[in-house]
Design a protein around this motif. Sequence first.
Motif, PDB file in Angstrom:
ATOM      1  N   ILE A   4       0.526  -1.162   0.705  1.00  0.00           N
ATOM      2  CA  ILE A   4      -0.166  -0.104  -0.318  1.00  0.00           C
ATOM      3  C   ILE A   4       0.817   0.983   0.296  1.00  0.00           C
ATOM      4  CG2 ILE A   4      -0.743   0.170   2.644  1.00  0.00           C
ATOM      5  CD1 ILE A   4      -2.819   1.217   2.320  1.00  0.00           C
ATOM      6  N   ASP A   5       0.884   1.797  -0.570  1.00  0.00           N
ATOM      7  CA  ASP A   5       1.409   3.608  -0.760  1.00  0.00           C
ATOM      8  C   ASP A   5       0.678   4.380   0.398  1.00  0.00           C
ATOM      9  OD1 ASP A   5      -1.075   4.585  -2.240  1.00  0.00           O
ATOM     10  OD2 ASP A   5       0.214   5.308  -4.344  1.00  0.00           O
TER      11      ASP A   5
ATOM     12  N   GLN B 289      -0.652   7.175  -0.463  1.00  0.00           N
ATOM     13  CA  GLN B 289      -2.064   7.245  -0.210  1.00  0.00           C
ATOM     14  C   GLN B 289      -3.157   6.349  -0.561  1.00  0.00           C
ATOM     15  OE1 GLN B 289      -2.435  10.132  -3.578  1.00  0.00           O
ATOM     16  NE2 GLN B 289      -0.356  10.125  -4.147  1.00  0.00           N
TER      17      GLN B 289
ATOM     18  N   ARG C 157      -3.565   3.284  -1.917  1.00  0.00           N
ATOM     19  CA  ARG C 157      -3.107   2.766  -2.763  1.00  0.00           C
ATOM     20  C   ARG C 157      -3.376   1.430  -2.651  1.00  0.00           C
ATOM     21  NH1 ARG C 157      -2.412   7.558  -6.944  1.00  0.00           N
ATOM     22  NH2 ARG C 157      -0.327   7.225  -5.419  1.00  0.00           N
TER      23      ARG C 157
ATOM     24  N   ARG D 290      -1.373  -0.284 -10.031  1.00  0.00           N
ATOM     25  CA  ARG D 290      -1.389   0.775  -9.401  1.00  0.00           C
ATOM     26  C   ARG D 290      -3.172   0.614  -8.907  1.00  0.00           C
ATOM     27  NH1 ARG D 290       1.137   5.524  -8.967  1.00  0.00           N
ATOM     28  NH2 ARG D 290      -0.337   6.333  -9.785  1.00  0.00           N
ATOM     29  N   ARG D 291      -3.725   0.551  -8.251  1.00  0.00           N
ATOM     30  CA  ARG D 291      -5.251   0.619  -8.227  1.00  0.00           C
ATOM     31  C   ARG D 291      -5.681   1.819  -7.285  1.00  0.00           C
ATOM     32  NH1 ARG D 291      -9.098  -3.933  -9.171  1.00  0.00           N
ATOM     33  NH2 ARG D 291      -7.503  -5.613  -8.627  1.00  0.00           N
ATOM     34  N   GLU D 292      -6.196   2.630  -8.395  1.00  0.00           N
ATOM     35  CA  GLU D 292      -6.123   3.982  -8.096  1.00  0.00           C
ATOM     36  C   GLU D 292      -7.609   4.248  -7.467  1.00  0.00           C
ATOM     37  OE1 GLU D 292      -4.179   6.127  -8.218  1.00  0.00           O
ATOM     38  OE2 GLU D 292      -3.041   5.336 -10.318  1.00  0.00           O
ATOM     39  N   HIS D 293      -8.022   5.032  -6.235  1.00  0.00           N
ATOM     40  CA  HIS D 293      -9.555   5.260  -5.709  1.00  0.00           C
ATOM     41  C   HIS D 293     -10.404   5.030  -6.764  1.00  0.00           C
ATOM     42  CE1 HIS D 293      -6.719   5.733  -2.377  1.00  0.00           C
ATOM     43  NE2 HIS D 293      -6.564   7.193  -2.623  1.00  0.00           N
ATOM     44  N   ASP D 294     -10.661   5.650  -7.818  1.00  0.00           N
ATOM     45  CA  ASP D 294     -11.526   5.701  -8.266  1.00  0.00           C
ATOM     46  C   ASP D 294     -11.941   4.303  -9.380  1.00  0.00           C
ATOM     47  OD1 ASP D 294      -9.665   5.548 -10.485  1.00  0.00           O
ATOM     48  OD2 ASP D 294     -10.398   7.199 -10.999  1.00  0.00           O
TER      49      ASP D 294
END
Length: 296
Positions: free
Chosen positions: A78-79, A81, A83, A96-100
């Motif tokens: 996890i980074d 932010q 993600r 990387r799986r973005e928040h959207d």
Amino acid sequence: MPEYAVVHDPRFRDLILPNAELTKLADGMLWAEGPVYFAQGDYVFWSDIPNNKLYQWVEGCGVRVFDSAANNCNGHTIDDQGRLISCEHLTRRVTRREHDGSVTVIADHHAGRRLNSPNDVVVKSDGSIWFTDPPYGILSDYEGKTADQEQDGCYVYRVEPGGEPMPVATDFVKPNGLAFSRDESRLFISDTGLSHDPDGPHHIRVFNISQDGLTGGSVFAEIEHGVSDGFRVDKEENLWTSTGRGISCYDPSGVLLGEIRVPEVVSNLCFGGAKRNRLFITASTSLYSLYVGVAG
């Protein structure tokens, strides 16, 4: 001491809780891997590589399949932010799986050629992403897809924010798990060459981190029983690693403190829970948890 605990050094007694139970949280997988804990929701993600699934376990809610077409993903982190960053065997990339819900490709090529099959990944506080790239996902169709290796070797890479993957270690047979020391001055990397060669390496090496890259690389610990697939460092700088018969805990100088015996072959682990003192353990077909006497 609980039955699962094997003490090699008296200091290990302080790291184990005498009344804590090794608890199975989920089962039914073919090869569970890559646990990562999200504090903001008190949940864990992990992979079932052969079944091509990403699972989620939530405290008080149980288990669900989060993604049923997960590209044979393996290790996760996890980074800063919040993600999810994943190593995908099938697509031979780090994402990387973005928040959207969208997916950003972090790395899939080096020197104009496809990566082997990224395996495990960590994020440094400066935002750089470090990952290992052994060939496990291209050796057969079981954990990916059979393919030719395009890279000249199996490297460890660093990706600066917005940059390209750059090799930082090139002398591994099969680089696998990796973790920073708490102050990020050292990087631990395992070599699991034993998996396909009875004379292959089965140890963890430690490197010093500088602005110019990595130096050193001496053997931190030889794994006597199996290989070190994945590991994490606790607040006392002890290193907890998977082995063929469970989890081994080493002090900062590489002295074996003790073991936690698990009924299945352990692949990986992470610290989690509200106080970061709960181990989440992926082992063959199952996800386990165990409270310990130190936080990660």
